[in-house]
Design an enzyme around this catalytic site. Sequence first.
Site, PDB file in Angstrom:
ATOM      1  N   ASP A  13      19.450  -9.383  -9.406  1.00 24.63           N
ATOM      2  CA  ASP A  13      18.490  -8.336  -9.749  1.00 24.63           C
ATOM      3  C   ASP A  13      17.807  -7.720  -8.522  1.00 24.63           C
ATOM      4  OD1 ASP A  13      19.047  -8.872 -12.440  1.00 24.63           O
ATOM      5  OD2 ASP A  13      17.495 -10.423 -12.500  1.00 24.63           O
ATOM      6  N   GLU A  14      18.496  -7.680  -7.420  1.00 23.56           N
ATOM      7  CA  GLU A  14      17.910  -7.146  -6.185  1.00 23.56           C
ATOM      8  C   GLU A  14      17.860  -5.618  -6.186  1.00 23.56           C
ATOM      9  OE1 GLU A  14      20.532  -9.161  -6.321  1.00 23.56           O
ATOM     10  OE2 GLU A  14      20.083 -11.014  -5.248  1.00 23.56           O
ATOM     11  N   LYS A  16      21.179  -3.936  -6.887  1.00 25.48           N
ATOM     12  CA  LYS A  16      22.563  -3.599  -6.523  1.00 25.48           C
ATOM     13  C   LYS A  16      23.044  -2.359  -7.271  1.00 25.48           C
ATOM     14  CE  LYS A  16      23.718  -7.664  -8.012  1.00 25.48           C
ATOM     15  NZ  LYS A  16      22.406  -8.285  -8.241  1.00 25.48           N
ATOM     16  N   LYS A  18      21.283   0.241  -8.360  1.00 26.83           N
ATOM     17  CA  LYS A  18      20.728   1.463  -7.755  1.00 26.83           C
ATOM     18  C   LYS A  18      21.521   1.841  -6.502  1.00 26.83           C
ATOM     19  CE  LYS A  18      17.176   3.520  -5.020  1.00 26.83           C
ATOM     20  NZ  LYS A  18      15.832   3.984  -4.774  1.00 26.83           N
ATOM     21  N   ASN A  38      26.883 -11.083 -18.026  1.00 33.79           N
ATOM     22  CA  ASN A  38      25.620 -11.733 -17.618  1.00 33.79           C
ATOM     23  C   ASN A  38      24.857 -10.804 -16.676  1.00 33.79           C
ATOM     24  OD1 ASN A  38      27.703 -12.100 -15.735  1.00 33.79           O
ATOM     25  ND2 ASN A  38      27.045 -14.135 -15.091  1.00 33.79           N
ATOM     26  N   GLY A  40      23.184  -7.371 -15.216  1.00 35.28           N
ATOM     27  CA  GLY A  40      22.498  -6.213 -15.785  1.00 35.28           C
ATOM     28  C   GLY A  40      22.069  -5.329 -14.624  1.00 35.28           C
ATOM     29  N   HIS A  41      22.711  -4.186 -14.483  1.00 36.52           N
ATOM     30  CA  HIS A  41      22.434  -3.300 -13.353  1.00 36.52           C
ATOM     31  C   HIS A  41      21.827  -2.001 -13.862  1.00 36.52           C
ATOM     32  CE1 HIS A  41      25.722  -5.477 -10.776  1.00 36.52           C
ATOM     33  NE2 HIS A  41      24.802  -6.281 -11.269  1.00 36.52           N
ATOM     34  N   GLN A 223      25.216 -10.680  -9.708  1.00 33.75           N
ATOM     35  CA  GLN A 223      24.377 -11.855  -9.428  1.00 33.75           C
ATOM     36  C   GLN A 223      23.946 -11.818  -7.951  1.00 33.75           C
ATOM     37  OE1 GLN A 223      27.545 -12.674 -11.383  1.00 33.75           O
ATOM     38  NE2 GLN A 223      26.226 -12.015 -13.014  1.00 33.75           N
ATOM     39  N   THR A 300      17.336  -7.254 -17.313  1.00 42.05           N
ATOM     40  CA  THR A 300      18.081  -6.179 -17.972  1.00 42.05           C
ATOM     41  C   THR A 300      18.956  -6.724 -19.091  1.00 42.05           C
ATOM     42  OG1 THR A 300      18.186  -5.213 -15.764  1.00 42.05           O
ATOM     43  CG2 THR A 300      19.565  -4.188 -17.435  1.00 42.05           C
ATOM     44  N   ARG A 304      14.137 -11.379 -20.339  1.00 41.47           N
ATOM     45  CA  ARG A 304      13.188 -12.408 -19.892  1.00 41.47           C
ATOM     46  C   ARG A 304      12.376 -11.883 -18.717  1.00 41.47           C
ATOM     47  NH1 ARG A 304      17.285 -17.355 -18.804  1.00 41.47           N
ATOM     48  NH2 ARG A 304      18.610 -15.614 -18.213  1.00 41.47           N
ATOM     49  N   LEU A 333       9.875  -1.745  -2.037  1.00 39.72           N
ATOM     50  CA  LEU A 333       8.708  -1.754  -1.149  1.00 39.72           C
ATOM     51  C   LEU A 333       7.469  -1.287  -1.903  1.00 39.72           C
ATOM     52  CD1 LEU A 333       7.886  -2.098   1.920  1.00 39.72           C
ATOM     53  CD2 LEU A 333       7.995   0.395   2.032  1.00 39.72           C
ATOM     54  N   ASP A 334       7.652  -0.302  -2.792  1.00 42.08           N
ATOM     55  CA  ASP A 334       6.520   0.293  -3.537  1.00 42.08           C
ATOM     56  C   ASP A 334       5.759  -0.725  -4.379  1.00 42.08           C
ATOM     57  OD1 ASP A 334       9.161   0.474  -4.903  1.00 42.08           O
ATOM     58  OD2 ASP A 334       7.925   1.075  -6.612  1.00 42.08           O
ATOM     59  N   GLY A 412      11.420   3.228  -5.050  1.00 41.68           N
ATOM     60  CA  GLY A 412      11.300   3.580  -6.465  1.00 41.68           C
ATOM     61  C   GLY A 412      12.652   3.434  -7.124  1.00 41.68           C
TER      62      GLY A 412
HETATM   63  P1  GDP Z   1      20.645  -5.478 -10.050  1.00 38.79           P
HETATM   64  O1  GDP Z   1      21.024  -6.465 -11.080  1.00 38.79           O
HETATM   65  O2  GDP Z   1      20.735  -6.039  -8.653  1.00 38.79           O
HETATM   66  O3  GDP Z   1      21.386  -4.172 -10.163  1.00 38.79           O
HETATM   67  O4  GDP Z   1      19.094  -5.148 -10.289  1.00 38.79           O
HETATM   68  P2  GDP Z   1      18.431  -4.810 -11.727  1.00 38.79           P
HETATM   69  O5  GDP Z   1      18.809  -3.431 -12.088  1.00 38.79           O
HETATM   70  O6  GDP Z   1      18.710  -5.893 -12.689  1.00 38.79           O
HETATM   71  O7  GDP Z   1      16.886  -4.941 -11.381  1.00 38.79           O
HETATM   72  C1  GDP Z   1      16.246  -4.112 -10.470  1.00 38.79           C
HETATM   73  C2  GDP Z   1      15.149  -3.331 -11.211  1.00 38.79           C
HETATM   74  O8  GDP Z   1      14.296  -2.702 -10.263  1.00 38.79           O
HETATM   75  C3  GDP Z   1      15.713  -2.191 -12.052  1.00 38.79           C
HETATM   76  O9  GDP Z   1      14.859  -1.973 -13.156  1.00 38.79           O
HETATM   77  C4  GDP Z   1      15.672  -1.000 -11.103  1.00 38.79           C
HETATM   78  O10 GDP Z   1      15.559   0.240 -11.788  1.00 38.79           O
HETATM   79  C5  GDP Z   1      14.405  -1.283 -10.351  1.00 38.79           C
HETATM   80  N1  GDP Z   1      14.382  -0.807  -8.959  1.00 38.79           N
HETATM   81  C6  GDP Z   1      15.394  -0.760  -8.047  1.00 38.79           C
HETATM   82  N2  GDP Z   1      14.911  -0.350  -6.851  1.00 38.79           N
HETATM   83  C7  GDP Z   1      13.599  -0.146  -7.011  1.00 38.79           C
HETATM   84  C8  GDP Z   1      12.549   0.244  -6.133  1.00 38.79           C
HETATM   85  O11 GDP Z   1      12.726   0.472  -4.941  1.00 38.79           O
HETATM   86  N3  GDP Z   1      11.290   0.333  -6.675  1.00 38.79           N
HETATM   87  C9  GDP Z   1      11.034   0.072  -7.995  1.00 38.79           C
HETATM   88  N4  GDP Z   1       9.789   0.184  -8.420  1.00 38.79           N
HETATM   89  N5  GDP Z   1      12.001  -0.297  -8.833  1.00 38.79           N
HETATM   90  C10 GDP Z   1      13.259  -0.420  -8.353  1.00 38.79           C
HETATM   91  P1  IMO Z   2      22.701  -9.295 -11.850  1.00 40.99           P
HETATM   92  O1  IMO Z   2      24.103  -8.865 -11.537  1.00 40.99           O
HETATM   93  C1  IMO Z   2      19.862 -12.544 -12.376  1.00 40.99           C
HETATM   94  C2  IMO Z   2      21.438 -16.324 -13.905  1.00 40.99           C
HETATM   95  C3  IMO Z   2      20.954 -16.790 -15.258  1.00 40.99           C
HETATM   96  C4  IMO Z   2      20.978 -18.285 -15.048  1.00 40.99           C
HETATM   97  C5  IMO Z   2      22.230 -18.480 -14.193  1.00 40.99           C
HETATM   98  C6  IMO Z   2      23.478 -18.856 -14.989  1.00 40.99           C
HETATM   99  O2  IMO Z   2      21.975  -8.423 -12.786  1.00 40.99           O
HETATM  100  O3  IMO Z   2      21.954  -9.588 -10.584  1.00 40.99           O
HETATM  101  P2  IMO Z   2      25.087 -17.453 -16.564  1.00 40.99           P
HETATM  102  O4  IMO Z   2      24.836 -16.746 -17.854  1.00 40.99           O
HETATM  103  O5  IMO Z   2      25.653 -16.592 -15.490  1.00 40.99           O
HETATM  104  O6  IMO Z   2      25.909 -18.703 -16.750  1.00 40.99           O
HETATM  105  O7  IMO Z   2      23.634 -17.966 -16.087  1.00 40.99           O
HETATM  106  O8  IMO Z   2      22.438 -17.254 -13.545  1.00 40.99           O
HETATM  107  N1  IMO Z   2      22.024 -14.972 -13.860  1.00 40.99           N
HETATM  108  C7  IMO Z   2      21.418 -13.906 -13.329  1.00 40.99           C
HETATM  109  N2  IMO Z   2      20.161 -13.765 -12.852  1.00 40.99           N
HETATM  110  N3  IMO Z   2      20.716 -11.503 -12.354  1.00 40.99           N
HETATM  111  C8  IMO Z   2      21.974 -11.639 -12.801  1.00 40.99           C
HETATM  112  O9  IMO Z   2      22.911 -10.672 -12.655  1.00 40.99           O
HETATM  113  C9  IMO Z   2      22.369 -12.867 -13.368  1.00 40.99           C
HETATM  114  N4  IMO Z   2      23.502 -13.330 -13.937  1.00 40.99           N
HETATM  115  C10 IMO Z   2      23.278 -14.622 -14.215  1.00 40.99           C
HETATM  116  O10 IMO Z   2      19.655 -16.315 -15.524  1.00 40.99           O
HETATM  117  O11 IMO Z   2      19.873 -18.683 -14.274  1.00 40.99           O
HETATM  118 MG    MG Z   3      20.263  -7.322 -12.816  1.00 37.63          MG
END
Ligand code: GDP
Ligand code: IMO
Ligand code: MG
Length: 426
Positions: A13-14, A16, A18, A38, A40-41, A223, A300, A304, A333-334, A412
């Site tokens: 959830d870093e 990726k 975006k 698993n 969610g981007h 992940q 996503t 949770r 950063l925001d 953002g």
């Molecule tokens: P991913 O799984 O690595 O693609 O990340 P996720 O999409 O699951 O989670 C990142 C969340 O932060 C998403 O809701 C994005 O829309 C949001 N996001 C990404 N970059 C930024 C940012 O620079 N600022 C803010 N406020 N939100 C961001």
């Molecule tokens: P993205 O690509 C954050 C976590 C689960 C759990 C562990 C194992 O959006 O960054 P799993 O269902 O894969 O066997 O669960 O890994 N997990 C993630 N946490 N972002 C994800 O994907 C994840 N995919 C799995 O919460 O701790």
């Molecule tokens: Mg994610």
Amino acid sequence: MTTVAIMGMQWGDEGKGKITHLLSEQAVHIARAQGGNNAGHTVVDRGQEYRFHLIPSGILFPHTKCYIGGGTVIDPASLLEETLGLVKHGVQYVNRLYISPYAHLILPYHRLIDQLAEKQKGGSAVGTTGRGIGPCYADKANRCGLRIADLLSESFPDRLKATLELKNRELQGLYGHEPLALEPILTEYRGYAKRLAPLVGPVEEMLYRAGKKGERILFEGAQGALLDNTFGTYPFVTSSCTLAGGVCSGLGVGPSAIAQVLGVAKVYTTRVGNGPFPTELSGEEMALFPDHRASREIGTTTGRKRRMGWLDIPLLRHTAMLNGVTHLALMKLDILDQLDEVKICVGYKHLNHFPPTVEELAQVHPIYETLPGWKTSTQNVQVYNELPSQAKKIIRRIEELCELPVALISVGPDREKTIWLEPFFQ
Ligand code: GDP
Ligand code: IMO
Ligand code: MG
């Protein structure tokens, strides 16, 4: 530079999604190598939000071609639902989205076993997404998995029958669950086979040819590095290789195919699911981030709330090493804009390496550096020089501590809320 691997450096959830969407404007091919639904981007483009689980986040630009590689695990119902979401948004994906026949198939017993196993573990549960990811990869490793190629083959009913007998014994013996009937699964998956067949293609060859032509390719990680099945915080990990090396094994490309590795990291840390988290905020400190929804820290995939903590440099140095990161993308950063002070963990007391066991990691004592905050919005900043000086100091400190250049800073969710320091693909 024609190929970039976009890798998560923390626990997922870093941001990726975006970054992949952003870079895909300048790329042709975007490929996912591992994981399944698993992931969610989230992508935000001019106010419109899109969520992807398995389809690469580059699909929104009509000029791109997207690939789901052999190292992924596919839940057909979930993938087809995602394609319907695209159609709803007017995104045409036929002849643009390709699935490798080598990818493994998630079946109903995988989801069931994932959920039953978690329940049985009680207090030591991993906190999985419950999507059947672990059991599906376990079957793959145990050579009793079924692949997309098998789904399309005439022998699918026989293979499913044999596997289901095995799985029913597991369901009954280990979990006291009633056996699953063959016919409803067969009927359901025959329907999926028809709908997925037109998307199946020689992904490995297509990427090879694209690479030969020097076309721009993005590899979208899923992940994060600390969820890696080998080097993550085992056993609180996912079941695939989430590192840049996984791009090679999951897409059938050689290591020379990856020119740059962009390590994506938040300027703080989050984790969803269980397991140790050295810089996790105390209950008192959580008051600094009162609104998970506003800071977009709600998962996503599972909805949770994400656990939150300060930036952890020993962690980043470790995962930069594991990924061979060449550049950093610093996200969100925001979210720190209104803090009086920002803390960065610069080391773990009495330790000069990242510990290999969760017991050790749970006991580390982070050493913090406290820096003054900037107390002003960065959301509309477009160039680095216009950032508040305290924010710039933190970015430079991160570069120094990680010994890596920052290529971009995100302020953002929207694609446009990005400050470039080093041009990629330009
Ligand atoms: P991913 O799984 O690595 O693609 O990340 P996720 O999409 O699951 O989670 C990142 C969340 O932060 C998403 O809701 C994005 O829309 C949001 N996001 C990404 N970059 C930024 C940012 O620079 N600022 C803010 N406020 N939100 C961001
Ligand atoms: P993205 O690509 C954050 C976590 C689960 C759990 C562990 C194992 O959006 O960054 P799993 O269902 O894969 O066997 O669960 O890994 N997990 C993630 N946490 N972002 C994800 O994907 C994840 N995919 C799995 O919460 O701790
Ligand atoms: Mg994610």
